[in-house]
Design a protein around this motif. Structure first.
Motif, PDB file in Angstrom:
ATOM      1  N   PHE A 144       0.786  -1.227   0.000  1.00 47.75           N
ATOM      2  CA  PHE A 144       0.000   0.000   0.000  1.00 47.75           C
ATOM      3  C   PHE A 144       0.825   1.288   0.000  1.00 47.75           C
ATOM      4  N   LEU A 145       2.015   1.232   0.612  1.00 49.92           N
ATOM      5  CA  LEU A 145       2.754   2.483   0.820  1.00 49.92           C
ATOM      6  C   LEU A 145       3.288   3.075  -0.476  1.00 49.92           C
ATOM      7  N   PRO A 146       3.299   4.422  -0.560  1.00 48.76           N
ATOM      8  CA  PRO A 146       3.929   5.044  -1.721  1.00 48.76           C
ATOM      9  C   PRO A 146       5.448   4.843  -1.682  1.00 48.76           C
ATOM     10  N   ALA A 147       6.060   4.879  -2.839  1.00 46.05           N
ATOM     11  CA  ALA A 147       7.488   4.563  -2.967  1.00 46.05           C
ATOM     12  C   ALA A 147       8.358   5.408  -2.050  1.00 46.05           C
ATOM     13  N   ILE A 148       8.006   6.702  -1.885  1.00 42.98           N
ATOM     14  CA  ILE A 148       8.861   7.604  -1.118  1.00 42.98           C
ATOM     15  C   ILE A 148       8.965   7.170   0.349  1.00 42.98           C
ATOM     16  N   VAL A 149       7.857   6.680   0.885  1.00 44.18           N
ATOM     17  CA  VAL A 149       7.853   6.223   2.282  1.00 44.18           C
ATOM     18  C   VAL A 149       8.666   4.933   2.396  1.00 44.18           C
ATOM     19  N   LYS A 150       8.496   4.064   1.398  1.00 44.22           N
ATOM     20  CA  LYS A 150       9.220   2.801   1.419  1.00 44.22           C
ATOM     21  C   LYS A 150      10.726   3.040   1.371  1.00 44.22           C
TER      22      LYS A 150
END
Lengths: 329, 277
Positions: free
Chosen positions: B244-250
């Motif tokens: 679910f998380l957007p790439a930037i958070v990952k």
């Protein structure tokens, strides 16, 4: 013969310097502050101001020495910035090794700790046994890294020997490394000893005088690149506190504390330290360490170096005798 | 003790392999341990023999060489050692950019991480079948699920193990052989890796586990016949959130670089002198 000693204002280093001087060695002691009240005093001891991170000061102090005992280390598990521990224990050791190699020192003894061997299972751990638990705290990692460095300098031609100390007790300076004496003092003063609930946990306690002599035996008879455990008797908490009670010469009440309470108490210390910056010697890691079996065998040192162990009861008797004199004075 | 089946563990001299060996020994299981020559296997074997009531047989060999896998199998068969657990743990890790290593390194990595476990599963299949119920535990990694920079080939080999294990599990279940795949996150295995772990972000550091804990979870779940074993609550959450998380958070979560502690230099200093833990 001239010997260069680091950590001379610490528990072990101070005793090493005094012992060396009493044996007729000229001692060059590296100290951070020439005005420290812990500098060993003897006609044959010359203190040199310097720092393990300052190569020039090490070289100046080591000039003309035949032997090096590197006993200085940062053992403070509470260091806010853990890189300080690595800078002193690893980079500092590298500086001392570099200086010793270039000044062609004949014998190098590195004071390490049994913490690098970790916990034990059924039999006491020997020098070549595998470590059972992961390396966690910065002190034991830094000591292991420093040991690896020392071994790598043996390949370069330095005659270096490693001695690994277990829990050292006995009369000495009132400094961080000598916390067992403070525990004894408190027990004597209050007449109360808090013991862990699980009193079957065993650890190894070594009398300070044995360790000091052990360093010089290692310098004389130790094989290059080898590590020697300088330990004492393996004793359970049950035996430990009952011997304390027998030797103390006064009534001591033993109060068992459950493990969980000990851990919660250490976490409280940690929180107080984090919030208020009040320094304490208790940390969860330390408590965890004290609740694990850590037994060691000094068989190799006894066999190869002629190392001798003072029985725990006898060592304790001498420590309490010293404390009684100190308190009386 | 003699007649109870053995557990075969590859890469047993260090890190997770060593913890798996100690965990199995503590559960009174006889052991066949395999690791590279001069990696400390002899000392571990000696230690287990004197501290546990189990039989231990050790083999020092490089399993990235196909002939060694075969000779391990023939030797065990010659000695008539029954086997009912196979733990494929040996592997070559590494965190580096693709062009930092040569083709030889990647070829060997693929041979050890992919070919060797496949080969061992095939070779020991009949033995496992004879001694069923049996278990196969393939050690993969969270990197097998999450494509991370600097883990290209490693992550790829670990993805293979996940896919291979899941598929093999379906085939072998009728023969009473249970295949599990272990996908741990970061672990404090060797000193350089432990230093790297300490250098990570706060959340990164929170996911780090000690190999002895992972080993206990792995064996427990393998015996419970679990398909995919992910040790640690946070690691399970991370994998769940990954969808679910957007790439930037990952990126933030998986980043292992922080300015707080600079232990890189120490890690580099000891790297040369400490190739293995």
């Amino acid at each position: 013969m001239k010997v260069f000693i680091t950590g001379a204002t610490g528990y072990i280093g101070h005793k090493l310097a005094i012992y060396a001087a009493s044996q007729g060695y000229f001692v060059h002691a590296l100290v951070r502050n020439l005005h420290s009240k812990h500098i060993p005093v003897h006609a044959l001891i010359v203190p040199f101001e310097g720092d393990l991170t300052d190569m020039t000061s090490i070289r100046t102090a080591m000039q003309g020495c035949d032997m090096v005992i590197h006993a200085a280390a940062n053992a403070n598990l509470y260091e806010k910035d853990s890189s300080v521990i690595y800078r002193v224990n690893v980079e500092g050791t590298k500086n001392v090794l570099d200086a010793a190699l270039s000044l062609q020192v004949r014998k190098f003894v590195f004071t390490s700790s049994c913490a690098v061997f970790g916990t034990s299972y059924r039999t006491p751990m020997c020098e070549h046994d595998p470590r059972l638990i992961a390396f966690e705290d910065d002190y034991e990692i830094s000591k292991q890294c420093a040991e690896d460095l020392v071994r790598s300098y043996c390949m370069k031609g330095l005659h270096a020997v490693i001695v690994a100390l277990s829990k050292v007790y006995g009369p000495g300076l009132p400094v961080h490394g000598n916390f067992i004496e403070r525990v004894f003092e408190r027990i004597l003063r209050t007449g109360i000893a808090f013991t862990p609930f699980n009193s079957r946990v065993q650890a190894n306690y070594t009398f300070v005088d044995d360790v000091i002599k052990g360093h010089f035996l290692a310098a004389e008879y130790g094989a290059c690149g080898e590590s020697y455990i300088l330990g004492g008797e393996n004793v359970s908490y049950h035996t430990f506190f009952h011997t304390v009670r027998a030797v103390a010469g006064k009534h001591i009440t033993l109060i068992p504390i459950p493990q969980t309470i000990l851990l919660v108490w250490s976490f409280c210390h940690r929180i107080v330290y984090r919030l208020l910056g009040v320094h304490t010697n208790i940390s969860p890691l330390l408590i965890k360490r004290f609740l694990q079996n850590r037994t060691f065998s000094s068989e190799k040192a006894i066999r190869q170096l002629g190392y001798r162990i003072t029985p725990f009861r006898e060592g304790l008797r001498r420590t309490f005798h010293h404390l009684q004199i100190k308190n009386y004075a | 003790m003699r007649n109870t089946p053995f557990v075969l563990i590859t890469g047993a001299s260090h890190g997770l392999g060593k913890s798996l060996a100690l965990e199995c020994a503590a559960r009174n299981k006889n052991l066949v341990l395999v690791a590279l020559p001069a990696s400390g296997l002899t000392e571990l074997t000696k230690f287990i023999r004197s501290n546990f009531d189990v039989n231990v047989v050790d083999f020092e060999m490089d399993l990235s060489i196909k002939d060694n896998c075969v000779s391990l199998f023939t030797e065990l068969r010659r000695r008539g050692l029954p086997l009912n657990i196979l733990i494929n743990n040996a592997g070559i890790g590494g965190t580096h950019l693709f062009d930092e290593k040569d083709s030889e390194f990647y070829y060997r990595q693929i041979e050890l991480n992919v070919a060797a476990p496949t080969l061992l599963c095939r070779l020991f299949l009949d033995t496992l079948c004879e001694n069923s119920p049996s278990y196969i535990l393939n050690v993969s990694s969270l990197a097998g699920f999450l494509p991370l920079p600097r883990k290209q080939v490693y992550g790829g080999t670990k993805s293979y193990l996940i896919s291979f294990s899941k598929s093999l599990r379906q085939e072998l279940i009728q023969r009473n052989i249970h295949v599990s795949v272990l996908c741990p996150g970061g672990m404090n295995t060797t000193i350089p890796i432990t230093l790297q772990n300490k250098n990570g972000t706060w959340i990164g550091r929170m996911t780090i586990m000690n190999p002895d804990v992972v080993a206990r979870i792995a064996i427990d779940n393998m015996l419970r016949k679990k398909e995919v074993i992910i040790p640690g609550f946070l690691n399970k959450c991370l994998l769940f959130l990954d969808h679910f998380l957007p790439a930037i958070v990952k990126d933030k979560l998986t980043s292992r670089i922080s300015d707080k502690i600079k232990l890189d230099e120490i890690a580099r200093m000891i790297q040369g002198i400490r190739p293995v833990n």
